[in-house]
Scaffold this active site. Structure first.
Site, PDB file in Angstrom:
ATOM      1  N   HIS A 102       0.845  -1.186  -0.057  1.00  0.00           N
ATOM      2  CA  HIS A 102      -0.105  -0.267   0.050  1.00  0.00           C
ATOM      3  C   HIS A 102       0.849   1.154  -0.158  1.00  0.00           C
ATOM      4  CE1 HIS A 102       0.599  -1.153   4.422  1.00  0.00           C
ATOM      5  NE2 HIS A 102       1.064   0.331   4.313  1.00  0.00           N
TER       6      HIS A 102
HETATM    7  C1  T46 Z   1       3.184   0.694   6.468  1.00  0.00           C
HETATM    8  C2  T46 Z   1       3.794  -0.517   6.780  1.00  0.00           C
HETATM    9  C3  T46 Z   1       5.355  -0.012   6.892  1.00  0.00           C
HETATM   10  C4  T46 Z   1      -3.232  -0.972  14.126  1.00  0.00           C
HETATM   11  O1  T46 Z   1      -4.433  -1.231  14.701  1.00  0.00           O
HETATM   12  N1  T46 Z   1      -2.460   0.034  14.370  1.00  0.00           N
HETATM   13  C5  T46 Z   1      -1.336   0.272  13.626  1.00  0.00           C
HETATM   14  O2  T46 Z   1      -0.846   1.430  14.008  1.00  0.00           O
HETATM   15  C6  T46 Z   1      -1.043  -0.667  12.644  1.00  0.00           C
HETATM   16  C7  T46 Z   1       0.206  -0.208  11.910  1.00  0.00           C
HETATM   17  C8  T46 Z   1      -1.579  -1.632  12.315  1.00  0.00           C
HETATM   18  N2  T46 Z   1      -2.862  -1.817  12.893  1.00  0.00           N
HETATM   19  C9  T46 Z   1      -3.519  -2.869  12.868  1.00  0.00           C
HETATM   20  C10 T46 Z   1      -4.383  -3.064  11.545  1.00  0.00           C
HETATM   21  C11 T46 Z   1      -4.240  -4.471  10.881  1.00  0.00           C
HETATM   22  O3  T46 Z   1      -5.498  -5.157  11.425  1.00  0.00           O
HETATM   23  O4  T46 Z   1      -2.866  -4.200  12.774  1.00  0.00           O
HETATM   24  C12 T46 Z   1      -3.095  -5.136  11.658  1.00  0.00           C
HETATM   25  C13 T46 Z   1      -1.893  -5.242  10.591  1.00  0.00           C
HETATM   26  O5  T46 Z   1      -1.727  -3.816   9.723  1.00  0.00           O
HETATM   27  P1  T46 Z   1      -1.264  -3.831   8.420  1.00  0.00           P
HETATM   28  O6  T46 Z   1      -1.605  -4.992   7.651  1.00  0.00           O
HETATM   29  O7  T46 Z   1      -1.623  -2.469   7.927  1.00  0.00           O
HETATM   30  O8  T46 Z   1       0.161  -3.945   8.652  1.00  0.00           O
HETATM   31  P2  T46 Z   1       1.568  -4.023   7.261  1.00  0.00           P
HETATM   32  O9  T46 Z   1       2.623  -4.493   7.895  1.00  0.00           O
HETATM   33  O10 T46 Z   1       1.012  -4.437   6.066  1.00  0.00           O
HETATM   34  O11 T46 Z   1       1.717  -2.471   7.134  1.00  0.00           O
HETATM   35  C14 T46 Z   1       2.356  -1.514   8.309  1.00  0.00           C
HETATM   36  C15 T46 Z   1       1.408  -0.227   8.327  1.00  0.00           C
HETATM   37  O12 T46 Z   1       0.110  -0.554   8.396  1.00  0.00           O
HETATM   38  C16 T46 Z   1       1.752   0.771   7.101  1.00  0.00           C
HETATM   39  O13 T46 Z   1       1.350   2.048   7.373  1.00  0.00           O
HETATM   40  O14 T46 Z   1       3.518   1.443   5.961  1.00  0.00           O
HETATM   41  O15 T46 Z   1       3.639  -1.449   7.958  1.00  0.00           O
END
Ligand code: T46
Length: 139
Positions: free
Chosen positions: A49
């Site tokens: 993303h």
């Molecule tokens: C990015 C890359 C480098 C939260 O509740 N709070 C938070 O601050 C974050 C980051 C995530 N979450 C929850 C949302 C999802 O249910 O944790 C779960 C996993 O998050 P996500 O799938 O977005 O994680 P990544 O590793 O794909 O992405 C993350 C960040 O979301 C994003 O901003 O730039 O790491």
């Protein structure tokens, strides 16, 4: 591409190393949130993303991982394997984190609170967002 590798300055002495990160100093924005990931499974690809506004610095505190970056014009892969190095990512960079070592701990410092509305999770929408932005800037 609006990214940069930031080298931190460890305070080393005969006890070991200590790295201090302060907002608007080593980290080029006020820090509103810190999160980290660990026990990432070997073939997992995270991210996939971009963001509308959020700026972040990624620091691999332990182990290693790679980050695939794409700003709609160029692509590059950065290896993160040093706890004294941070990868600054501006909002408009598509990112994918992959190739995590089993012991990898990836910490992220973010310029804002978590907001799902800030995510651009579709690659076509990301390219359209870039086009709109460049039209606004008159390019
Ligand atoms: C990015 C890359 C480098 C939260 O509740 N709070 C938070 O601050 C974050 C980051 C995530 N979450 C929850 C949302 C999802 O249910 O944790 C779960 C996993 O998050 P996500 O799938 O977005 O994680 P990544 O590793 O794909 O992405 C993350 C960040 O979301 C994003 O901003 O730039 O790491």
């Amino acid at each position: 591409m609006d990214i940069k590798l930031i080298q931190f300055s460890p305070h080393g002495d005969d006890r070991g190393q200590l790295v201090a990160l302060e907002e608007t100093r080593e980290i080029p924005f006020p820090i509103k949130r810190v999160y980290y990931m660990y026990k990432t499974v070997p073939d997992a690809v995270r991210g996939k993303h971009a963001h509308r506004k959020l700026e972040q610095v990624l620091v691999c505190l332990h182990g290693s991982c790679k980050v695939r970056l794409d700003d709609g014009k160029e692509k590059q892969v950065v290896l993160l394997d040093k706890p004294w190095e941070g990868l600054y990512l501006s909002n408009v960079v598509w990112r994918e984190m992959f190739d995590f070592s089993p012991d990898a701990v990836l910490m992220v410092l973010a310029s804002d609170y978590y907001d799902e509305a800030d995510y651009i999770r579709n690659y076509g929408d990301f390219l359209a967002f870039l086009r709109k932005q460049s039209e606004k800037e008159g390019n």
